[in-house]
Design a protein around this motif. Structure first.
Motif, mmCIF file in Angstrom:
data_model
loop_
_atom_site.group_PDB
_atom_site.id
_atom_site.type_symbol
_atom_site.label_atom_id
_atom_site.label_comp_id
_atom_site.label_asym_id
_atom_site.label_seq_id
_atom_site.Cartn_x
_atom_site.Cartn_y
_atom_site.Cartn_z
ATOM 1 N N LYS A 23 1.133 -1.063 0.147
ATOM 2 C CA LYS A 23 0.192 0.233 0.195
ATOM 3 C C LYS A 23 0.582 0.760 0.154
ATOM 4 C CE LYS A 23 -4.382 -0.966 1.944
ATOM 5 N NZ LYS A 23 -5.033 -0.942 2.693
ATOM 6 N N PRO A 24 2.272 1.450 0.374
ATOM 7 C CA PRO A 24 2.797 2.451 0.705
ATOM 8 C C PRO A 24 2.580 3.491 -0.937
ATOM 9 C CG PRO A 24 5.002 0.938 1.070
ATOM 10 C CD PRO A 24 3.183 0.227 0.988
ATOM 11 N N ASN A 25 2.643 2.889 -2.017
ATOM 12 C CA ASN A 25 2.499 3.048 -3.270
ATOM 13 C C ASN A 25 1.148 3.976 -3.520
ATOM 14 O OD1 ASN A 25 3.687 4.532 -5.728
ATOM 15 N ND2 ASN A 25 2.739 2.915 -6.616
ATOM 16 N N ASN A 26 0.462 3.575 -2.295
ATOM 17 C CA ASN A 26 -2.002 4.037 -3.033
ATOM 18 C C ASN A 26 -1.814 5.463 -1.936
ATOM 19 O OD1 ASN A 26 -1.203 3.008 -5.708
ATOM 20 N ND2 ASN A 26 -2.066 1.281 -4.036
ATOM 21 N N LYS A 27 -0.669 5.404 -0.513
ATOM 22 C CA LYS A 27 -1.232 6.092 0.278
ATOM 23 C C LYS A 27 -1.173 7.881 0.431
ATOM 24 C CE LYS A 27 -1.385 2.708 3.685
ATOM 25 N NZ LYS A 27 -0.651 2.253 4.558
ATOM 26 N N TYR A 82 2.515 3.507 9.523
ATOM 27 C CA TYR A 82 1.538 3.626 7.917
ATOM 28 C C TYR A 82 1.812 3.252 7.504
ATOM 29 C CZ TYR A 82 -0.741 6.934 5.363
ATOM 30 O OH TYR A 82 -1.456 7.803 4.152
ATOM 31 N N LEU A 83 2.730 3.577 6.582
ATOM 32 C CA LEU A 83 3.612 3.214 4.532
ATOM 33 C C LEU A 83 3.114 1.744 4.507
ATOM 34 C CD1 LEU A 83 5.775 5.657 3.556
ATOM 35 C CD2 LEU A 83 3.104 5.751 3.128
ATOM 36 N N ILE A 84 3.959 0.766 5.704
ATOM 37 C CA ILE A 84 3.673 -0.689 5.420
ATOM 38 C C ILE A 84 2.610 -1.118 6.930
ATOM 39 C CG2 ILE A 84 5.115 -2.687 5.868
ATOM 40 C CD1 ILE A 84 6.273 -0.256 4.012
#
Length: 252
Positions: A23-27, A82-84
């Motif tokens: 998800k990090p790329n879409n956060k 948050y990112l991972i």
């Protein structure tokens, strides 16, 4: 029936785990400021000086404005979770980061940040420790002991895009160990000199188990966004309203 149920639970767990990791790329991006020099400069100063220097007065105005506008500093650990791992962040999170080990970051910037209970991230270039105009070992230890984060900014600020295989030990592995021995804490975060990076650097950072790596304002890598986390250098020519507007429009 039981076997199908167990397989279904395992598949669901793996699906959730993988989606959390990817998800990090879409956060939504968290605003991240980057400061270098905090000192006065003349109107005749070079463009580079103006781009990478913020006056103490302007820095104080900016910290006050961030506080008045409801921003709350978070740590790189919180950003990583948050990112991972999809852990929620507080309202209006922000990271305040500093590159290059400059002494005024400790003597001036921290005093202003303390007024608002802000914490910073200090990326240390280890060759400069203890030299005139740069932080001492004791100042770096105090930063870590008082809740700020110490990260690595290489040994001597050579761009990672120029490294040969032998350079990684000099620029990454040894200085990281030096900082960890100094503060007694893991050093899990890295900022690229000049904001420059390449895929080889990402592979090395991943192999050494860094959690996040920070660039400047160029585009992040879509495959490994956690190793190209974007920041914005705050130019010395910007007014405080301009700085706030940049935060609102840069990070998407």
């Amino acid at each position: 029936m039981k076997k199908s149920l167990i397989l279904g639970v395992i598949f669901s767990f793996l699906t959730i785990s993988w989606s959390c990791y990817t998800k990090p790329n879409n956060k939504k991006e968290v605003p991240i400021l980057c400061y270098h020099n905090i000192k006065n400069f003349s109107a005749k100063a070079s463009p580079d000086v103006k781009a990478y220097t913020t006056t103490p007065k302007r820095f104080a105005e900016q910290m006050k404005a961030l506080y008045q506008n409801g921003y709350q500093t978070i740590s790189p650990d919180e950003l990583y979770r948050y990112l991972i791992h999809n852990v929620p962040l507080p309202p209006k999170p922000i990271l305040i980061t500093f590159d290059d080990t400059r002494a005024e970051q400790f003597t001036l910037a921290v005093a202003e940040m303390n007024k608002y209970h802000f914490k910073g991230v200090f990326f240390i270039m280890t060759v400069s420790i203890g030299k005139p105009g740069y932080m001492t070992k004791n100042q770096i230890k105090i930063l870590s002991q008082t809740g700020h984060t110490i990260g690595l900014h290489t040994w001597d600020h050579t761009a990672v895009t120029h490294y040969t295989e032998n350079d990684w030990n000099t620029q990454l592995i040894r200085p990281r160990k030096q900082l960890e021995n100094l503060i007694g804490q893991p050093v899990d975060y890295f900022s690229y000199p000049f904001g420059l990076w390449n895929q080889n650097a990402i592979s090395k950072l991943r192999a050494e188990h860094f959690k996040l790596a920070f660039i400047l304002s160029s585009a992040k890598d879509k495959t490994h966004p956690e190793f190209t986390v974007r920041r914005k250098t705050i130019a010395g020519t910007w007014s405080t309203p301009t700085m706030l507007k940049v935060l609102q429009t840069t990070f998407q």
